[in-house]
Design an enzyme around this catalytic site. Structure first.
Site, PDB file in Angstrom:
ATOM      1  N   GLU A 277       0.737  -1.203  -0.135  1.00  0.00           N
ATOM      2  CA  GLU A 277       0.043   0.100   0.010  1.00  0.00           C
ATOM      3  C   GLU A 277       0.943   1.263  -0.066  1.00  0.00           C
ATOM      4  O   GLU A 277       0.791   1.975   0.858  1.00  0.00           O
ATOM      5  CB  GLU A 277      -0.898   0.067   1.111  1.00  0.00           C
ATOM      6  CG  GLU A 277      -1.659  -0.913   1.345  1.00  0.00           C
ATOM      7  CD  GLU A 277      -2.604  -1.058   2.824  1.00  0.00           C
ATOM      8  OE1 GLU A 277      -2.074  -0.399   3.992  1.00  0.00           O
ATOM      9  OE2 GLU A 277      -3.450  -2.046   2.998  1.00  0.00           O
ATOM     10  N   GLY A 279       2.219   5.026  -0.689  1.00  0.00           N
ATOM     11  CA  GLY A 279       1.523   6.157  -1.122  1.00  0.00           C
ATOM     12  C   GLY A 279       2.862   7.219  -1.308  1.00  0.00           C
ATOM     13  O   GLY A 279       3.080   7.292  -2.456  1.00  0.00           O
ATOM     14  N   ARG A 280       3.256   7.664  -0.405  1.00  0.00           N
ATOM     15  CA  ARG A 280       4.425   8.809  -0.374  1.00  0.00           C
ATOM     16  C   ARG A 280       5.465   8.357  -1.438  1.00  0.00           C
ATOM     17  O   ARG A 280       5.834   9.161  -2.365  1.00  0.00           O
ATOM     18  CB  ARG A 280       5.100   8.996   0.906  1.00  0.00           C
ATOM     19  CG  ARG A 280       5.910  10.135   0.982  1.00  0.00           C
ATOM     20  CD  ARG A 280       6.802  10.032   2.486  1.00  0.00           C
ATOM     21  NE  ARG A 280       6.069   9.730   3.577  1.00  0.00           N
ATOM     22  CZ  ARG A 280       5.328  10.934   4.346  1.00  0.00           C
ATOM     23  NH1 ARG A 280       5.726  12.070   3.821  1.00  0.00           N
ATOM     24  NH2 ARG A 280       4.548  10.680   5.312  1.00  0.00           N
ATOM     25  N   CYS A 346      -2.708  34.463   8.322  1.00  0.00           N
ATOM     26  CA  CYS A 346      -2.367  35.179   9.480  1.00  0.00           C
ATOM     27  C   CYS A 346      -2.394  34.042  10.645  1.00  0.00           C
ATOM     28  O   CYS A 346      -3.077  33.953  11.577  1.00  0.00           O
ATOM     29  CB  CYS A 346      -3.731  35.769  10.083  1.00  0.00           C
ATOM     30  SG  CYS A 346      -4.210  37.172   8.651  1.00  0.00           S
ATOM     31  N   GLU A 347      -1.076  33.458  10.692  1.00  0.00           N
ATOM     32  CA  GLU A 347      -0.509  32.416  11.690  1.00  0.00           C
ATOM     33  C   GLU A 347       0.946  32.489  11.751  1.00  0.00           C
ATOM     34  O   GLU A 347       1.192  32.327  10.386  1.00  0.00           O
ATOM     35  CB  GLU A 347      -0.980  31.015  11.337  1.00  0.00           C
ATOM     36  CG  GLU A 347      -2.450  30.716  11.253  1.00  0.00           C
ATOM     37  CD  GLU A 347      -3.144  30.422  12.495  1.00  0.00           C
ATOM     38  OE1 GLU A 347      -2.588  29.889  13.371  1.00  0.00           O
ATOM     39  OE2 GLU A 347      -4.388  30.381  12.633  1.00  0.00           O
ATOM     40  N   TYR A 374       0.682  14.237   0.207  1.00  0.00           N
ATOM     41  CA  TYR A 374       0.217  14.848   1.450  1.00  0.00           C
ATOM     42  C   TYR A 374       0.342  16.315   1.354  1.00  0.00           C
ATOM     43  O   TYR A 374       0.544  16.935   2.218  1.00  0.00           O
ATOM     44  CB  TYR A 374       0.990  14.270   2.760  1.00  0.00           C
ATOM     45  CG  TYR A 374       0.657  12.794   2.702  1.00  0.00           C
ATOM     46  CD1 TYR A 374      -0.340  12.166   3.052  1.00  0.00           C
ATOM     47  CD2 TYR A 374       1.948  11.781   2.404  1.00  0.00           C
ATOM     48  CE1 TYR A 374      -0.681  10.884   3.017  1.00  0.00           C
ATOM     49  CE2 TYR A 374       1.576  10.570   2.533  1.00  0.00           C
ATOM     50  CZ  TYR A 374       0.273   9.991   2.808  1.00  0.00           C
ATOM     51  OH  TYR A 374       0.373   8.619   2.998  1.00  0.00           O
TER      52      TYR A 374
HETATM   53  C1  PLP Z   1      -1.322   6.126   4.873  1.00  0.00           C
HETATM   54  C2  PLP Z   1      -1.493   4.817   4.609  1.00  0.00           C
HETATM   55  C3  PLP Z   1      -0.687   4.043   3.734  1.00  0.00           C
HETATM   56  C4  PLP Z   1       0.270   5.036   2.886  1.00  0.00           C
HETATM   57  O1  PLP Z   1       1.540   5.306   3.834  1.00  0.00           O
HETATM   58  P1  PLP Z   1       2.631   5.873   2.970  1.00  0.00           P
HETATM   59  O2  PLP Z   1       3.673   6.365   3.910  1.00  0.00           O
HETATM   60  O3  PLP Z   1       2.341   7.097   2.226  1.00  0.00           O
HETATM   61  O4  PLP Z   1       3.304   4.862   2.014  1.00  0.00           O
HETATM   62  C5  PLP Z   1      -0.654   2.832   3.626  1.00  0.00           C
HETATM   63  N1  PLP Z   1      -1.772   2.018   4.265  1.00  0.00           N
HETATM   64  C6  PLP Z   1      -2.659   2.608   5.127  1.00  0.00           C
HETATM   65  C7  PLP Z   1      -3.380   1.869   6.157  1.00  0.00           C
HETATM   66  C8  PLP Z   1      -2.385   4.125   5.394  1.00  0.00           C
HETATM   67  O5  PLP Z   1      -3.093   4.729   6.548  1.00  0.00           O
END
Ligand code: PLP
Length: 418
Positions: A277, A279-280, A346-347, A374
Site C-alpha cells: 500500500e 503512497g508517499r 495570519c498564523e 500529502y
Molecule cells: C497512509 C497509509 C498508507 C500509505 O502510507 P505511505 O507512507 O504514504 O506509503 C498505507 N496504508 C495505510 C493503511 C495508510 O493509512
C-alpha cells in the site's frame, strides 16, 4: 548526491520538469500550482514492480497521498490497485477508471454507508480494525445480500523509528487489532455469515528509511498466518502496507529493491499473494509546488520571502515541521541571503521553509520540492483561499488536472439567513 531529490527535474538556466519549463506553467496556469511528472510516478511504480520480480503481487496505491483523478488514472493505467480510507476515496477511484475489485479499504472508523458503497462496488477486501467493525460489517453485508471479504489489520508492535505522528504499528496507537487478539477475531470472522476471510494486513508507519522494521513486521505477521493455518483458516493474501520513505533533504532512503528485500526473504516460498500500500514513495518526489514571491521583507533578525502559496496549500511544514527543499525556478548569479519562506496567512505557523539561502527578487518563481504526497490532499480553504491548480506533465505535454478554485466555489453551498 544530486542537488535536489526530484527525478526528471533539471535545466541549467531555468528549471524544467521533464521537457516543460516551469515558468511556462506559471504563465499559463498562474500560481500557486502543483506540478507533477508522469514519468517520475511511472518510474516509482516500476521500481516496485522490479523489486517484486515476478512474485504474485498487487500494488495498492494509497489514495490519501494524492487523490487527484489524473494521478489515480495514471496509476490505474499502470495496473495499480488502490488503498482507500473513505467512501469518498472509493468514488474517486471509480471516477478515475480504477478497478474496485483491486481496492482495499483501510481505516478505523468506516461508517455503515461507506460499507454499503464498498460492498455494492465489490471491492477486493476490507481491512478490519476492530471487533465492533467486524460485527457491523457482517450485519451490513447480510442486509445487502452480499459477502464482505476481509483481512484484519494487525498491529505487529514494531517500532518503525519514524516521526511519532506517522508511526502506526505500536501497541499504544489507535490503528489495527492487537496481535494477541487476532487469532480469536479470525475464528469469529470465519464463523460469521456475510463474511469471507481472505487476508491479513499490517501498516507500521510512514517515511520509513530503514528496511528492517518492515521485515520484522512481516515475520510477526507470518507467525500469525501459520497459527491460523493450524486453526484451519487459509488466507489468500498478505498485505504488508505502505510506508517506504523518500528523500526530502539529506535522507538516504532505500530503493524499492532494498526496502522489500527483508520482506520478500521472510515471505519466500509462500503461496499467498503479496499486497503493498505505498503512497508517499510513489508520488512524493513526482510533484512540486510552484509559487511566486510577492514581497521580500527584510527583518532585524531574519529576512522573509512572502510567497503566494501558504500553509493551506502545503500543510506539512506547519504540521510536522517537515523540510521541503526550495529552489528558484530561474537562478540568479547574485549573492544569496537567508530567508524564511512564508505565506500570507495570519498564523505564525504559516511557513513553507525556514533559514534558506536564496538569491531572489520579488516576482521570482520558487519551486517547493517533494510536494507530491500529502500536499494537495491536505490543502484547505483557510483564509478563503481558493485551492491551487494542478498540472500533470507528460514529456512535452502538460495537462491541467485540476482547475484553480474560484472564490465563488468556496461559498456556493453556504447561504445567508432567511
Ligand atoms: C497512509 C497509509 C498508507 C500509505 O502510507 P505511505 O507512507 O504514504 O506509503 C498505507 N496504508 C495505510 C493503511 C495508510 O493509512
Amino acid at each position: 548526491m544530486s542537488p535536489h531529490p526530484m527525478p526528471h527535474l533539471g535545466g541549467s538556466t531555468t528549471l524544467r520538469l521533464e521537457s516543460v519549463e516551469l515558468k511556462a506553467i506559471a504563465e499559463q496556469f498562474g500560481t500557486p500550482t502543483y506540478v507533477y511528472s508522469r514519468a517520475a510516478l511511472t518510474d516509482a511504480y516500476r521500481g516496485y514492480e522490479h523489486a517484486l520480480n515476478g512474485r504474485r503481487a498487487t500494488l495498492c496505491y494509497a489514495v490519501k497521498a494524492n487523490s487527484n483523478l489524473g494521478i489515480l488514472d495514471a496509476f490505474a493505467r499502470l495496473g495499480a490497485g488502490f488503498d482507500i480510507v473513505s467512501g469518498g476515496e472509493l468514488q474517486r477511484v471509480i471516477a478515475a477508471g480504477g478497478d474496485p475489485r483491486k481496492v482495499v479499504f483501510s481505516g478505523v472508523g468506516k461508517t455503515a454507508a461507506e460499507m454499503q458503497l464498498a460492498l455494492a462496488s465489490d471491492i477486493r477486501c476490507f481491512n478490519v480494525e476492530s471487533a465492533e467493525e467486524l460485527e457491523r460489517l457482517a450485519q451490513v453485508a447480510r442486509h445487502s445480500g452480499r459477502t464482505a471479504r476481509i483481512a484484519f489489520r494487525v498491529n505487529p508492535d514494531v517500532d518503525p523509528k519514524t516521526h511519532p505522528y506517522i508511526s502506526t504499528g505500536l501497541k499504544s496507537n489507535k490503528f489495527g487489532v492487537a496481535f494477541d487478539a487476532a487469532r480469536n477475531l479470525y475464528r469469529r470472522a470465519a464463523s460469521l455469515p456475510g463474511i469471507e476471510v481472505c487476508g491479513i494486513a499490517s501498516h507500521i508507519g510512514s517515511q520509513l528509511l530503514d528496511p528492517a522494521p518492515a521485515g520484522e513486521a512481516a515475520a510477526r505477521v507470518l507467525t500469525l498466518v501459520e497459527q491460523l493455518t493450524r486453526d484451519g483458516i487459509r488466507l489468500q493474501h498478505i498485505d504488508i502496507g505502505g510506508g517506504m520513505g523518500i528523500r526530502y533533504n539529506d535522507e538516504a532512503p532505500p530503493s524499492a529493491d532494498d526496502y522489500l528485500a527483508p520482506v520478500l526473504a521472510v515471505l519466500a516460498g509462500r503461496e499467498e499473494e503479496i499486497l503493498l500500500e505505498p503512497g508517499r514513495s510513489l508520488i512524493g518526489n513526482a510533484g512540486l509546488l510552484l509559487t511566486r514571491i510577492e514581497y521580500l521583507k527584510p527583518g532585524e533578525e531574519k529576512h522573509f520571502a512572502i510567497v503566494d502559496a501558504a500553509m493551506n496549500d502545503l500543510a506539512r511544514p506547519a504540521l510536522y515541521d517537515a523540510y521541503h527543499a526550495v529552489t528558484p525556478v530561474t537562478p540568479r548569479n547574485e549573492p544569496a541571503q537567508t530567508y524564511d519562506v512564508v505565506g500570507p496567512i495570519c498564523e505564525s505557523g504559516d511557513f513553507l521553509a525556514r533559514g534558506r539561502s536564496l538569491a531572489v527578487h520579488a516576482g521570482d518563481l520558487l519551486a517547493i520540492l517533494s510536494a507530491g504526497a500529502y500536499g494537495m490532499t491536505m490543502a484547505s480553504n483557510y483564509n478563503t483561499r481558493p485551492r491551487a491548480a494542478e498540472v500533470m506533465i507528460d514529456g512535452t505535454q502538460c495537462h491541467l488536472i485540476r482547475a484553480r478554485e474560484r472564490v465563488e466555489d468556496l461559498y456556493a453551498a453556504e447561504s445567508r439567513l432567511p
